[in-house]
Design an enzyme around this catalytic site. Sequence first.
Site, mmCIF file in Angstrom:
data_model
loop_
_atom_site.group_PDB
_atom_site.id
_atom_site.type_symbol
_atom_site.label_atom_id
_atom_site.label_comp_id
_atom_site.label_asym_id
_atom_site.label_seq_id
_atom_site.Cartn_x
_atom_site.Cartn_y
_atom_site.Cartn_z
ATOM 1 N N CYS A 351 32.588 48.045 32.968
ATOM 2 C CA CYS A 351 31.931 47.672 32.520
ATOM 3 C C CYS A 351 32.796 47.237 30.990
ATOM 4 C CB CYS A 351 30.332 47.822 32.564
ATOM 5 S SG CYS A 351 29.187 46.873 32.262
ATOM 6 N N ALA A 352 31.861 47.710 30.114
ATOM 7 C CA ALA A 352 32.750 47.501 28.931
ATOM 8 C C ALA A 352 33.947 48.032 28.460
ATOM 9 C CB ALA A 352 31.235 48.290 27.245
#
Length: 492
Positions: A351-352
């Site tokens: 994700c990030a």
Amino acid sequence: MVGTPGRLPRFVVAAPGSGHGKTMVATGLMAALRARGLAVSPHKVGPDYIDPSYHGLAAGRVGRNLDPFLCGEELVAPLLRHGAAVPFAADIAVIEGVMGLFDGAIGRDGFASTAHVAKLVEAPVILVVDCAASARSVGATVHGFATYDPEVNVAGVILNNVASPRHEAEARAGVERTGLPVLGSVPRLPQLVVPSRHLGLVPVAERHPDAVSAVDALADLITEYVDLDALLAIALTAPPLTAEPWTPAASLTDSTPADPTLRRAKPVIAVFGGPAFSFTYAENVEQLTAAGAAVVVVDPLRSGGLPAGTSALVIGGGFPEMHVTELAKNRRLLGEVAHFARTGGPVVAECAGLLYLGRALDGHPLAGVLPMSGAMTPKLTLGYRRATAVADSPIVRAGEQVAGHEFHRTAVAWDDTRPAWTWPVADGSTAAEGWAGPTVHASYLHVHGAGHPEQAVRLVEAARDFARALLDVTQVLERVDLHFSETTRPQP
């Protein structure tokens, strides 16, 4: 309070739906019980990172998740016992639910719901009900939730958002008709609301001093308005847990390399952390350590570079979009990450981390490892996924299936594609997502290590291989340097 093995007083904090104040009440209860001198083990149902950060702050030990979808039903009770044993034995476990009591994975008949987890760990349920828009009718709500599933033990009620003594009296009268005790009545105090944004509450890592003040205030609030003695008596009714505790080392038994020389090597694995990358399940890191790695946490907002000898890199989830200006300014670290990936260092990003590896996020230049750019969007993407690996990578093999979850408000635009996963979509189509290759695995998908222990073992093995390759190259270069220094040395 624990006494015999498996004896763990416990209860679940649930609600009719989101927005009733579960997190506020659960966090306050954890802090209030800790203030009484009890060792509290904090837990959260479902795939959440932010609420457990507040739980951890309140309880003084890591907040952990209990999720049958990500880890399997058979591991929920063992993971609860693990959390209650680390770093020392807890006196009581407090488990915050998710959404409404019976809300679980879509289309799965309540699977992975709060009720499901409460049954798996045989814990009584305390129902938190927001009374802002009702009074006596609260009793009907409680009656429905208490009788909907006879296997779920709703044992008490906490009234929340009560406007006045008259309002409280009406709500109490309604609940009393159900035969369930009202354990507390929390007044309407908007000044205690914890700041939130696009993915929920602002994580503790980003507002630590304010978070401490908020948790302290919640502890005082709960101590004043909730009958903690009655609550402890309910927690003591939970039967002993017969399941053995989960342990990181035991979870890796079937996947650990047989060669003892491999197990002795301790490669350095850098794991991103800090305010921008605070979304990592504690068990994932524990497994890396158990598999033989030396884990070093790196805060990319402050670090001057990767740790010496880094042999693998893990970049988890978080809020890079809130810190992208500062992340983009740390050109040295971005350059080292790019160089590490280009030279074959194993990299795993969720994700990030996926966004960090791209060329840019909202126009701010980042690592440029992957051929894509990311941007914030108004659309929230969330949900469980049953994903199939498309290609081999440092942690998966093509064709393997995993259970994971997505939770983000960003999107990426790829210049080239080499998907990590595919999964079925409700309309009958198939989604392809992420990027996977021999040394890099990057995706929006979050995976819990307890459900897939082989991933930690594979990453540590890849780190060892990379470390040995670097050592071999270094030795060759040293021999070359020695050769040239000798052949060019002036002859007498």
